[in-house]
Every structure is written in C-alpha cells, then in structure tokens.
Design a protein around this motif. Structure first.
Motif, PDB file in Angstrom:
ATOM      1  N   LEU A 273       0.785  -1.224   0.000  1.00 30.92           N
ATOM      2  CA  LEU A 273       0.000   0.000   0.000  1.00 30.92           C
ATOM      3  C   LEU A 273       0.824   1.285   0.000  1.00 30.92           C
ATOM      4  O   LEU A 273       0.449   2.261  -0.614  1.00 30.92           O
ATOM      5  N   TYR A 274       1.929   1.318   0.728  1.00 33.19           N
ATOM      6  CA  TYR A 274       2.757   2.519   0.782  1.00 33.19           C
ATOM      7  C   TYR A 274       4.223   2.129   0.679  1.00 33.19           C
ATOM      8  O   TYR A 274       4.650   1.120   1.239  1.00 33.19           O
ATOM      9  N   TYR A 283      16.949   3.793   4.122  1.00 27.61           N
ATOM     10  CA  TYR A 283      15.952   2.843   4.595  1.00 27.61           C
ATOM     11  C   TYR A 283      14.624   3.037   3.870  1.00 27.61           C
ATOM     12  O   TYR A 283      14.270   4.141   3.461  1.00 27.61           O
ATOM     13  N   LEU A 284      13.909   1.951   3.736  1.00 26.97           N
ATOM     14  CA  LEU A 284      12.612   1.975   3.066  1.00 26.97           C
ATOM     15  C   LEU A 284      11.533   1.490   4.027  1.00 26.97           C
ATOM     16  O   LEU A 284      11.607   0.378   4.555  1.00 26.97           O
ATOM     17  N   PHE A 285      10.567   2.345   4.260  1.00 27.31           N
ATOM     18  CA  PHE A 285       9.397   1.981   5.050  1.00 27.31           C
ATOM     19  C   PHE A 285       8.287   1.578   4.083  1.00 27.31           C
ATOM     20  O   PHE A 285       8.043   2.273   3.099  1.00 27.31           O
ATOM     21  N   TYR A 286       7.630   0.454   4.342  1.00 30.45           N
ATOM     22  CA  TYR A 286       6.500   0.084   3.500  1.00 30.45           C
ATOM     23  C   TYR A 286       5.427  -0.597   4.336  1.00 30.45           C
ATOM     24  O   TYR A 286       5.674  -1.071   5.455  1.00 30.45           O
ATOM     25  N   THR A 287       4.228  -0.604   3.804  1.00 33.84           N
ATOM     26  CA  THR A 287       3.101  -1.208   4.508  1.00 33.84           C
ATOM     27  C   THR A 287       2.467  -2.274   3.635  1.00 33.84           C
ATOM     28  O   THR A 287       2.385  -2.136   2.409  1.00 33.84           O
ATOM     29  N   PHE A 303       3.395  -2.757   9.307  1.00 35.19           N
ATOM     30  CA  PHE A 303       4.503  -1.842   9.055  1.00 35.19           C
ATOM     31  C   PHE A 303       5.820  -2.616   8.950  1.00 35.19           C
ATOM     32  O   PHE A 303       6.118  -3.456   9.805  1.00 35.19           O
ATOM     33  N   PHE A 304       6.618  -2.293   7.918  1.00 34.38           N
ATOM     34  CA  PHE A 304       7.937  -2.890   7.745  1.00 34.38           C
ATOM     35  C   PHE A 304       8.957  -1.794   7.433  1.00 34.38           C
ATOM     36  O   PHE A 304       8.603  -0.764   6.847  1.00 34.38           O
ATOM     37  N   ILE A 305      10.214  -2.048   7.805  1.00 35.29           N
ATOM     38  CA  ILE A 305      11.336  -1.220   7.352  1.00 35.29           C
ATOM     39  C   ILE A 305      12.441  -2.146   6.881  1.00 35.29           C
ATOM     40  O   ILE A 305      12.752  -3.148   7.532  1.00 35.29           O
ATOM     41  N   VAL A 306      13.028  -1.808   5.729  1.00 36.14           N
ATOM     42  CA  VAL A 306      14.109  -2.624   5.182  1.00 36.14           C
ATOM     43  C   VAL A 306      15.297  -1.725   4.866  1.00 36.14           C
ATOM     44  O   VAL A 306      15.136  -0.576   4.426  1.00 36.14           O
ATOM     45  N   ASP A 307      16.487  -2.228   5.138  1.00 40.68           N
ATOM     46  CA  ASP A 307      17.730  -1.542   4.806  1.00 40.68           C
ATOM     47  C   ASP A 307      18.000  -1.762   3.318  1.00 40.68           C
ATOM     48  O   ASP A 307      18.159  -2.902   2.872  1.00 40.68           O
ATOM     49  N   ASN A 312      18.277  -6.221   5.144  1.00 46.86           N
ATOM     50  CA  ASN A 312      17.749  -6.621   6.450  1.00 46.86           C
ATOM     51  C   ASN A 312      16.394  -5.954   6.688  1.00 46.86           C
ATOM     52  O   ASN A 312      16.220  -4.772   6.404  1.00 46.86           O
ATOM     53  N   LYS A 313      15.447  -6.720   7.211  1.00 47.80           N
ATOM     54  CA  LYS A 313      14.070  -6.257   7.340  1.00 47.80           C
ATOM     55  C   LYS A 313      13.583  -6.370   8.778  1.00 47.80           C
ATOM     56  O   LYS A 313      13.882  -7.334   9.478  1.00 47.80           O
ATOM     57  N   VAL A 314      12.815  -5.367   9.209  1.00 44.54           N
ATOM     58  CA  VAL A 314      12.212  -5.372  10.540  1.00 44.54           C
ATOM     59  C   VAL A 314      10.709  -5.205  10.390  1.00 44.54           C
ATOM     60  O   VAL A 314      10.242  -4.311   9.681  1.00 44.54           O
ATOM     61  N   ASN A 315       9.962  -6.079  11.034  1.00 42.27           N
ATOM     62  CA  ASN A 315       8.504  -5.948  11.093  1.00 42.27           C
ATOM     63  C   ASN A 315       8.168  -5.113  12.312  1.00 42.27           C
ATOM     64  O   ASN A 315       8.306  -5.570  13.445  1.00 42.27           O
ATOM     65  N   LEU A 316       7.744  -3.868  12.082  1.00 48.34           N
ATOM     66  CA  LEU A 316       7.532  -2.932  13.184  1.00 48.34           C
ATOM     67  C   LEU A 316       6.231  -3.185  13.937  1.00 48.34           C
ATOM     68  O   LEU A 316       6.209  -3.222  15.161  1.00 48.34           O
ATOM     69  N   ASN A 317       5.162  -3.328  13.205  1.00 48.53           N
ATOM     70  CA  ASN A 317       3.861  -3.363  13.871  1.00 48.53           C
ATOM     71  C   ASN A 317       2.814  -4.025  12.989  1.00 48.53           C
ATOM     72  O   ASN A 317       2.877  -3.927  11.760  1.00 48.53           O
ATOM     73  N   ARG A 318       1.874  -4.678  13.634  1.00 57.42           N
ATOM     74  CA  ARG A 318       0.678  -5.156  12.956  1.00 57.42           C
ATOM     75  C   ARG A 318      -0.510  -4.557  13.684  1.00 57.42           C
ATOM     76  O   ARG A 318      -0.756  -4.855  14.853  1.00 57.42           O
ATOM     77  N   TRP A 319      -1.223  -3.695  12.985  1.00 55.75           N
ATOM     78  CA  TRP A 319      -2.311  -2.967  13.618  1.00 55.75           C
ATOM     79  C   TRP A 319      -3.561  -3.835  13.733  1.00 55.75           C
ATOM     80  O   TRP A 319      -3.629  -4.917  13.169  1.00 55.75           O
TER      81      TRP A 319
END
Length: 330
Positions: A273-274, A283-287, A303-307, A312-319
């Motif tokens: 979506l984003y 860094y790239l933030f995507y949803t 929410f995800f952020i990838v380097d 390398n990827k981090v799963n920030l949040n699941r709403w």
C-alpha cells in the motif's frame, strides 16, 4: 547412536539460537540508526474511535497523537518541519498544514476557494458530501506553493500559489490515464508520474512511470510492471525510483539504467500500500495490508522497514482489524 542423535540435536539448537541472537542484534543496530531519521507520520481512525494525525516512534512502536484533525494524503515539507494534507471533515474541507515543532494547525485554502480556482482552468468542481474518501489527492509543497491531484480518479496535477493576496492556479500535467503518484524536481521543472496506463496492451494490472519536462511533450518510459496497488517513491535528489514488482522490491537507478534488488515481500491475500524512503534514502518503510474477508472491512495494516543496502528487514507493527489509515509519510 542415541548419544549421537542428542549431540546432533543440541548442535542444531545451538546454531538456531546463534542465528536468532544475531538477527536480534542486527535489528537492534538497525533500529538505533533509524531513530535518527525524522518520525513516521500518519493519519488514521482506530477501531476504538480515536481519530487524528499521529507521530510513530519506531523504537517504542507507539503512536502519539499530534492533531485531532486527520491530515489525509499527507506529506512532509523538504525540511521536515511541516506537513501538508487534506482535511475532509464537516468543520473544514481543503488544504491545511501542521507545524511539527508545536503541532499548530494552519488552514491553507478551503474547498470553496479551490473550486473558484479550478473554474479558471475549466476543471470540474468537487462537492463535499461528508467525511470519508477525499477527492483532493496527494498535496505536496512545490516552490512557493502547493501541488495536488484534482479529483479521485485523478488525471490532472494542479499547482497553486498566492500572489498579492490572490490564488493563482496552473495545470502542470493532464493525462488520459489515472495518476497514482508524482514527484516534482523544482530546479528543472521535471515531473515523474506513475500512471495506470498499461505498458503492454491488454495488461491493465500494471502501469508505467514517465518522465517529462513541464510544458513539453517529451515522455520517457522508465519502469514497467509496478504493482497495481503500490506507490513508487524517490529520494530527495530524484536519482532513483523504488518500486514493488511482486514479490520483489527494486531500486531503479535513473543514471545507470540499472535495477538493484532490495528485498522480497510475498503477498498472500494482501496488497502493498505505501512505499516511503527515509530522508537519506538508506531505509525503506512500507506497509502491507491484509485484504479483509469478502471486503467486509478496511485493510489490516502491517509496518515494515528494510535496509536498502543490506536487505535486512524489521517488522515494526501489525495494527488491529478495523483501524483505518488515511495517509502516511516518512
């Protein structure tokens, strides 16, 4: 035999623990670097009824409300000191901005005055029929004014600026296809536009990205095959395009004409979506939105952020189910 099996099992468990600890360490280092970036901002209405514009803390994974107004389709200024967005509520409809230092709101131009402006360039007026999906899309700061898509199925990009107390309007682009996203480079008046226009005949699920100089007819196809539900993004210098072509995220270099693979994101009953790059482009933030069963609700956002360098990827949040997002920027 039994001892060998136990030793093998313990060795495998040791390797798994080492890999997990290494992953935790890498994520920790990545988050420590990311928090130096400006905060993620978004507008939303949560299922508990709380609605407004929020600042998201990547480290704590908490959202802080910074305005009772939901700044839909919001975007940062170049210095990250303000955001501009669409307020589409009974109390006000039009463009407004929010100061990121003290969170004060300033109305820019009302829908009523915008409709007066678009009459000058023979565009159809927009009517307000209550809070919901806005027909004024993707406002951005540009030079000493603002740009935006006019209309929900947007084909026109408008530019307004105030001169001697009066708003002047100019059409920067008018295509025969709906525009998904756009980027403007003010120094050369260069426009990058993502449209739904198919690159291949009878293949309407993919679009193209074009580059053109404003007020000139030249158009160059840069990238094809972007996901139908995803937006592209570009760094501040507009030298690259990041985009999603399922299941991979790529960074296309405009200078070298080369595609660099960033990461993979497989979608199962989901949509991208984003896509939002950090201010330094590292860094790239995507949803990713979970598609609701029989479209009975809104997307459930992840929410995800990838380097972009290491992948390398981090799963920030699941709403939560029922949380609705109106706009995001980083």
């Amino acid at each position: 035999m039994k001892k060998r099996t136990i030793k093998l099992f313990l060795f495998i468990m040791f390797i798994i623990c080492v890999v997990c600890l290494y992953k935790v360490y890498i994520n920790y280092k990545m988050i420590k670097e990311i928090i130096k970036q400006p905060p993620i901002v978004f507008s939303a209405r949560f299922k508990d009824g709380d609605k407004g514009t929020f600042k998201y803390d990547i480290q704590t994974k908490k959202a802080e409300k910074i305005s009772d107004y939901a700044f839909q389709e919001l975007s940062y200024s170049n210095d990250y000191e303000k955001i501009v967005g669409v307020v589409w509520e009974d109390r006000f409809q039009g463009l407004a901005e929010l100061d990121m230092k003290d969170y004060t709101l300033r109305s820019i131009i009302s829908l009523k005055d915008l409709n007066k402006c678009v009459k000058e360039v023979n565009l159809k007026e927009i009517e307000y029929d209550g809070p919901g999906v806005t027909q004024l899309r993707m406002p951005k700061y540009y030079k000493d004014g603002y740009t935006f898509f006019w209309g929900y199925y947007s084909t026109v990009i408008c530019y307004i600026r105030k001169e001697d107390g009066k708003w002047n309007i100019r059409i920067l682009n008018n295509t025969d296809s709906t525009g998904h996203n756009y980027f403007l480079k003010k120094e050369q008046e260069t426009l990058f536009l993502e449209t739904e226009k198919p690159f291949v005949e009878n293949k309407t699920e993919t679009g193209i990205i074009i580059k053109k100089t404003i007020d000139k007819d030249d158009e160059i196809v840069l990238v094809d095959g972007t996901d139908e539900n995803a937006f592209i993004d570009m760094p501040d210098d507009m030298s690259k395009i990041v985009y999603y072509n399922e299941p991979k995220i790529y960074m296309y270099n405009l200078e070298t004409d080369k595609n660099d693979y960033i990461s993979s994101q497989y979608l199962i009953w989901q949509h991208m979506l984003y896509l939002k790059l950090s201010s330094d482009g590292r860094y790239l933030f995507y949803t990713v939105g979970d598609i609701p069963f029989f479209w009975s609700d809104y997307y459930r956002m992840n929410f995800f952020i990838v380097d972009t360098k290491t992948g390398n990827k981090v799963n920030l949040n699941r709403w939560e189910k029922g949380d609705r997002f109106y706009g995001i920027d980083w």
